[in-house]
Motif scaffolding. Structure first.
Motif, PDB file in Angstrom:
ATOM      1  N   VAL A   1       0.833  -1.207   0.000  1.00  0.00           N
ATOM      2  CA  VAL A   1       0.000   0.000   0.000  1.00  0.00           C
ATOM      3  C   VAL A   1       0.866   1.255   0.000  1.00  0.00           C
ATOM      4  CG1 VAL A   1      -1.657   1.346   1.363  1.00  0.00           C
ATOM      5  CG2 VAL A   1      -2.013  -1.109   1.036  1.00  0.00           C
ATOM      6  N   LEU A   2       1.902   1.279   0.836  1.00  0.00           N
ATOM      7  CA  LEU A   2       2.748   2.465   0.923  1.00  0.00           C
ATOM      8  C   LEU A   2       3.537   2.724  -0.354  1.00  0.00           C
ATOM      9  CD1 LEU A   2       3.999   2.363   4.612  1.00  0.00           C
ATOM     10  CD2 LEU A   2       2.214   3.806   3.602  1.00  0.00           C
ATOM     11  N   ASP A   3       3.803   1.689  -1.140  1.00  0.00           N
ATOM     12  CA  ASP A   3       4.473   1.898  -2.423  1.00  0.00           C
ATOM     13  C   ASP A   3       3.655   2.821  -3.316  1.00  0.00           C
ATOM     14  OD1 ASP A   3       6.785   0.489  -1.982  1.00  0.00           O
ATOM     15  OD2 ASP A   3       6.134  -1.312  -3.048  1.00  0.00           O
TER      16      ASP A   3
ATOM     17  N   ASP B   1       4.364   7.970  -2.348  1.00  0.00           N
ATOM     18  CA  ASP B   1       5.182   8.756  -3.259  1.00  0.00           C
ATOM     19  C   ASP B   1       4.940  10.250  -3.023  1.00  0.00           C
ATOM     20  OD1 ASP B   1       2.802   9.464  -4.513  1.00  0.00           O
ATOM     21  OD2 ASP B   1       3.122   8.201  -6.254  1.00  0.00           O
ATOM     22  N   ARG B   2       5.529  11.071  -3.857  1.00  0.00           N
ATOM     23  CA  ARG B   2       5.471  12.524  -3.666  1.00  0.00           C
ATOM     24  C   ARG B   2       4.090  13.124  -3.940  1.00  0.00           C
ATOM     25  NH1 ARG B   2       9.659  16.792  -6.473  1.00  0.00           N
ATOM     26  NH2 ARG B   2       8.823  18.622  -5.445  1.00  0.00           N
TER      27      ARG B   2
ATOM     28  N   SER C   1       0.716  11.223  -4.609  1.00  0.00           N
ATOM     29  CA  SER C   1      -0.554  10.521  -4.438  1.00  0.00           C
ATOM     30  C   SER C   1      -1.445  11.097  -3.339  1.00  0.00           C
ATOM     31  CB  SER C   1      -0.309   9.034  -4.174  1.00  0.00           C
ATOM     32  OG  SER C   1       0.232   8.439  -5.331  1.00  0.00           O
ATOM     33  N   LEU C   2      -0.899  11.319  -2.156  1.00  0.00           N
ATOM     34  CA  LEU C   2      -1.727  11.857  -1.077  1.00  0.00           C
ATOM     35  C   LEU C   2      -2.218  13.264  -1.390  1.00  0.00           C
ATOM     36  CD1 LEU C   2      -0.029  10.525   2.173  1.00  0.00           C
ATOM     37  CD2 LEU C   2      -2.168   9.789   1.119  1.00  0.00           C
ATOM     38  N   LEU C   3      -1.403  14.031  -2.092  1.00  0.00           N
ATOM     39  CA  LEU C   3      -1.822  15.369  -2.491  1.00  0.00           C
ATOM     40  C   LEU C   3      -3.021  15.298  -3.437  1.00  0.00           C
ATOM     41  CD1 LEU C   3       0.919  17.442  -1.899  1.00  0.00           C
ATOM     42  CD2 LEU C   3      -0.363  18.452  -3.733  1.00  0.00           C
ATOM     43  N   VAL C   4      -2.946  14.406  -4.420  1.00  0.00           N
ATOM     44  CA  VAL C   4      -4.058  14.226  -5.362  1.00  0.00           C
ATOM     45  C   VAL C   4      -5.311  13.799  -4.614  1.00  0.00           C
ATOM     46  CG1 VAL C   4      -4.911  12.782  -7.257  1.00  0.00           C
ATOM     47  CG2 VAL C   4      -2.616  13.755  -7.380  1.00  0.00           C
ATOM     48  N   LEU C   5      -5.181  12.822  -3.734  1.00  0.00           N
ATOM     49  CA  LEU C   5      -6.339  12.354  -2.967  1.00  0.00           C
ATOM     50  C   LEU C   5      -6.906  13.460  -2.085  1.00  0.00           C
ATOM     51  CD1 LEU C   5      -5.116   8.777  -1.984  1.00  0.00           C
ATOM     52  CD2 LEU C   5      -6.772   9.390  -3.753  1.00  0.00           C
ATOM     53  N   ALA C   6      -6.034  14.252  -1.477  1.00  0.00           N
ATOM     54  CA  ALA C   6      -6.491  15.345  -0.619  1.00  0.00           C
ATOM     55  C   ALA C   6      -7.293  16.366  -1.424  1.00  0.00           C
ATOM     56  CB  ALA C   6      -5.316  16.010   0.076  1.00  0.00           C
ATOM     57  N   TYR C   7      -6.827  16.710  -2.628  1.00  0.00           N
ATOM     58  CA  TYR C   7      -7.578  17.648  -3.468  1.00  0.00           C
ATOM     59  C   TYR C   7      -8.924  17.053  -3.889  1.00  0.00           C
ATOM     60  CZ  TYR C   7      -4.050  21.265  -3.803  1.00  0.00           C
ATOM     61  OH  TYR C   7      -3.181  22.286  -3.500  1.00  0.00           O
ATOM     62  N   LEU C   8      -8.949  15.761  -4.167  1.00  0.00           N
ATOM     63  CA  LEU C   8     -10.203  15.123  -4.573  1.00  0.00           C
ATOM     64  C   LEU C   8     -11.187  14.977  -3.414  1.00  0.00           C
ATOM     65  CD1 LEU C   8      -8.938  12.400  -7.067  1.00  0.00           C
ATOM     66  CD2 LEU C   8     -10.273  14.456  -7.596  1.00  0.00           C
ATOM     67  N   SER C   9     -10.716  15.151  -2.192  1.00  0.00           N
ATOM     68  CA  SER C   9     -11.625  15.059  -1.045  1.00  0.00           C
ATOM     69  C   SER C   9     -12.679  16.168  -1.079  1.00  0.00           C
ATOM     70  CB  SER C   9     -10.852  15.097   0.276  1.00  0.00           C
ATOM     71  OG  SER C   9     -10.312  16.389   0.491  1.00  0.00           O
ATOM     72  N   ALA C  10     -12.396  17.247  -1.796  1.00  0.00           N
ATOM     73  CA  ALA C  10     -13.359  18.353  -1.921  1.00  0.00           C
ATOM     74  C   ALA C  10     -14.429  18.046  -2.967  1.00  0.00           C
ATOM     75  CB  ALA C  10     -12.629  19.638  -2.291  1.00  0.00           C
TER      76      ALA C  10
END
Length: 131
Positions: free
Chosen positions: A23-25, A29-30, A32-41
């Motif tokens: 999962v962490l792979d 990365d640099r 993925s979490l940013l993309v997911l965070a933006y999509l949370s809106a």
């Protein structure tokens, strides 16, 4: 704080099929979490994500979105229009992940200045002499 189960108790880390490493792979990365965070809106188009993140290349954003879609964190909907319109939305799995990662994101925001200060103060140890 201590994890309720150690890696040795869960078998995590002992083989290539380790759930934590797998999962962490993807999410470690640099981008993925940013993309997911933006999509949370809410649902966003490719260009909206690119504009929101800013310093990500189109190629890297495409790769990141493909990886997140492959692992089930987001869904992609392409409309048959000219020019093509593609939208990305978090799935239930992606939302579930963000709920667990949100404390880490908050911690990063709250402690970023301390991390930068520690980096500035860090003095690497002298190189070991050759044998």
């Amino acid at each position: 704080m201590k994890l309720s189960l150690s890696p040795a108790q869960t078998g995590i880390g002992y083989d290539k099929n380790c759930p934590m490493r797998d999962v962490l792979d993807c999410i470690g990365d640099r981008w993925s979490l940013l993309v997911l965070a933006y999509l949370s809106a809410g649902t966003l188009r490719f260009t909206e994500l690119k504009r929101a993140i800013g310093d990500i290349s189109q190629r890297m954003l495409s790769q990141t979105l493909r990886s997140l879609e492959r692992d089930g964190y987001l869904s992609r909907h392409a409309y048959p229009t000219v020019p093509p319109k593609v939208e990305y939305t978090l799935t239930a799995l992606g939302t579930s992940l963000l709920e667990r990662v949100e404390p880490l994101l908050l911690w990063a925001n709250e402690n970023h200045a301390k991390v930068l200060k520690a980096r500035e103060a860090y003095v690497p140890p002298p190189a070991a002499a050759p044998l």
